[in-house]
Design a protein around this motif. Structure first.
Motif, PDB file in Angstrom:
ATOM      1  N   VAL A  41       0.853  -1.188   0.000  1.00  0.00           N
ATOM      2  CA  VAL A  41       0.000   0.000   0.000  1.00  0.00           C
ATOM      3  C   VAL A  41       0.892   1.242   0.000  1.00  0.00           C
ATOM      4  N   GLY A  65      -1.716 -11.425   3.542  1.00  0.00           N
ATOM      5  CA  GLY A  65      -0.802 -10.853   2.540  1.00  0.00           C
ATOM      6  C   GLY A  65       0.146  -9.854   3.174  1.00  0.00           C
ATOM      7  N   LEU A  67       3.753  -9.385   2.416  1.00  0.00           N
ATOM      8  CA  LEU A  67       4.858  -8.869   1.586  1.00  0.00           C
ATOM      9  C   LEU A  67       6.028  -8.513   2.509  1.00  0.00           C
ATOM     10  N   SER A  71       2.373  -2.604   5.309  1.00  0.00           N
ATOM     11  CA  SER A  71       1.036  -2.356   5.880  1.00  0.00           C
ATOM     12  C   SER A  71       0.940  -2.957   7.281  1.00  0.00           C
ATOM     13  N   GLU A  89       1.490 -15.011   5.199  1.00  0.00           N
ATOM     14  CA  GLU A  89       2.297 -14.840   3.984  1.00  0.00           C
ATOM     15  C   GLU A  89       2.773 -16.214   3.491  1.00  0.00           C
ATOM     16  N   SER A  90       2.710 -16.420   2.177  1.00  0.00           N
ATOM     17  CA  SER A  90       3.084 -17.731   1.637  1.00  0.00           C
ATOM     18  C   SER A  90       4.520 -17.798   1.116  1.00  0.00           C
ATOM     19  N   HIS A  94       9.565 -13.268   1.193  1.00  0.00           N
ATOM     20  CA  HIS A  94       8.826 -12.088   1.647  1.00  0.00           C
ATOM     21  C   HIS A  94       8.749 -12.072   3.179  1.00  0.00           C
ATOM     22  N   ALA A 118      -2.480 -18.956   2.754  1.00  0.00           N
ATOM     23  CA  ALA A 118      -3.526 -18.485   3.676  1.00  0.00           C
ATOM     24  C   ALA A 118      -4.694 -19.454   3.743  1.00  0.00           C
ATOM     25  N   ASP A 139      -5.324  -8.747   1.434  1.00  0.00           N
ATOM     26  CA  ASP A 139      -4.459  -8.149   0.406  1.00  0.00           C
ATOM     27  C   ASP A 139      -3.474  -9.196  -0.096  1.00  0.00           C
TER      28      ASP A 139
HETATM   29  N1  SAM Z   1      -0.205  -5.951   2.456  1.00  0.00           N
HETATM   30  C1  SAM Z   1       1.117  -5.736   1.893  1.00  0.00           C
HETATM   31  C2  SAM Z   1       1.462  -4.271   2.023  1.00  0.00           C
HETATM   32  O1  SAM Z   1       0.626  -3.435   1.644  1.00  0.00           O
HETATM   33  O2  SAM Z   1       2.586  -3.966   2.474  1.00  0.00           O
HETATM   34  C3  SAM Z   1       1.155  -6.136   0.437  1.00  0.00           C
HETATM   35  C4  SAM Z   1       0.744  -7.554   0.190  1.00  0.00           C
HETATM   36  S1  SAM Z   1       1.065  -8.051  -1.479  1.00  0.00           S
HETATM   37  C5  SAM Z   1      -0.119  -7.143  -2.379  1.00  0.00           C
HETATM   38  C6  SAM Z   1       0.407  -9.667  -1.508  1.00  0.00           C
HETATM   39  C7  SAM Z   1       1.205 -10.678  -0.705  1.00  0.00           C
HETATM   40  O3  SAM Z   1       0.394 -11.852  -0.592  1.00  0.00           O
HETATM   41  C8  SAM Z   1       2.510 -11.104  -1.353  1.00  0.00           C
HETATM   42  O4  SAM Z   1       3.582 -10.993  -0.468  1.00  0.00           O
HETATM   43  C9  SAM Z   1       2.284 -12.558  -1.718  1.00  0.00           C
HETATM   44  O5  SAM Z   1       3.441 -13.370  -1.605  1.00  0.00           O
HETATM   45  C10 SAM Z   1       1.243 -12.960  -0.693  1.00  0.00           C
HETATM   46  N2  SAM Z   1       0.443 -14.121  -1.118  1.00  0.00           N
HETATM   47  C11 SAM Z   1       0.119 -14.485  -2.394  1.00  0.00           C
HETATM   48  N3  SAM Z   1      -0.587 -15.612  -2.378  1.00  0.00           N
HETATM   49  C12 SAM Z   1      -0.729 -15.962  -1.080  1.00  0.00           C
HETATM   50  C13 SAM Z   1      -1.364 -17.043  -0.423  1.00  0.00           C
HETATM   51  N4  SAM Z   1      -1.984 -18.006  -1.115  1.00  0.00           N
HETATM   52  N5  SAM Z   1      -1.298 -17.091   0.928  1.00  0.00           N
HETATM   53  C14 SAM Z   1      -0.669 -16.129   1.643  1.00  0.00           C
HETATM   54  N6  SAM Z   1      -0.049 -15.081   1.064  1.00  0.00           N
HETATM   55  C15 SAM Z   1      -0.068 -15.009  -0.277  1.00  0.00           C
END
Ligand code: SAM
Length: 224
Positions: A41, A65, A67, A71, A89-90, A94, A118, A139
């Protein structure tokens, strides 16, 4: 209106309304240095989430999510001293960057980062009796948003707030013929939110440093 103008206005607002913040700045710098995508964000959006958590008086926050934890830091700072935040987080890379950023921000004692998909970690939280969460920030991977919304409903109570990021997608959300699975995920989430008697929902279009997008906010109005 153009991205150049949206960037300039976000800079203007940020300079005016957000004090210099070494921990947040370092979190973004280290995320970039580690090669993480710049899909966090924006500072103004981060502060919006922070204020929303404070307005709600949240003591228990769930983020889907992480990252690099940008956030996460904004949200965790909204918590009272006894408050907690769980972030999911997956991607191990990250998560490692996020853990370091959260530690530098002095928030490790308040934040639990769970590594894994997740869709696997959310049921674990439910099994462990975690929650109810006062605020859920969704997110992560957009195609799974309807599933995350379903889990968010299970893990919240009357008065909780559910925020979903990136629901406008450059306007593509209104394209009923879209074959983009991320758009379809958001459309399905919005359809379910509209039909869900336990929430009342709105969605707001935004422009800024992150382009043309927006977020949805749902208020949980009854217990499950
Ligand atoms: N919320 C963070 C921020 O604003 O600083 C940004 C999050 S980024 C848009 C999305 C994150 O979700 C990434 O780090 C990605 O690796 C993670 N992600 C993607 N698929 C996922 C899953 N199935 N389970 C958990 N996390 C996942």
């Amino acid at each position: 209106m153009s991205q150049v103008q949206w960037d300039a206005v976000d800079r203007y607002l940020g300079d005016l309304l957000i004090a210099p913040d070494p921990a947040l700045d370092a979190a973004l710098a280290d995320s970039a240095a580690a090669g993480l995508p710049a899909i966090n964000v924006s500072p103004m959006q981060g502060k919006f989430l922070h204020l929303l958590a404070r307005i709600r008086g949240a003591t228990n926050i769930l983020e889907i999510g992480t990252l690099g934890g940008y956030s996460t830091i904004w949200l965790a700072r909204a918590l009272p001293p006894n408050g907690t935040l769980v972030t999911l987080e997956s991607e191990p890379g990250h998560a490692a960057v996020a853990r370091a950023n959260i530690e530098r921000a002095g928030l490790t004692h308040r934040v639990e980062l769970r590594l894994g998909r997740a869709i696997d970690t959310l049921p674990q939280l439910a099994t462990e009796g975690r929650g109810p969460f006062d605020l859920v920030f969704i997110d992560a991977d957009k195609p799974s948003t309807p599933d995350y919304f379903r889990w968010a409903l299970r893990l919240t109570r009357t008065g909780s707030v559910i925020v979903v990021d990136n629901v406008i997608r450059n306007g593509a959300v209104a394209d009923a013929a879209s074959d983009d699975e991320r758009v379809r995920g958001i459309q399905e989430f919005l359809k379910r939110a509209a039909a869900e008697p336990r929430v009342t929902t709105t969605a707001i279009q935004t422009v800024g440093a992150k382009g043309y997008d927006g977020f949805a906010i749902a208020l949980v109005t009854s217990d499950g």
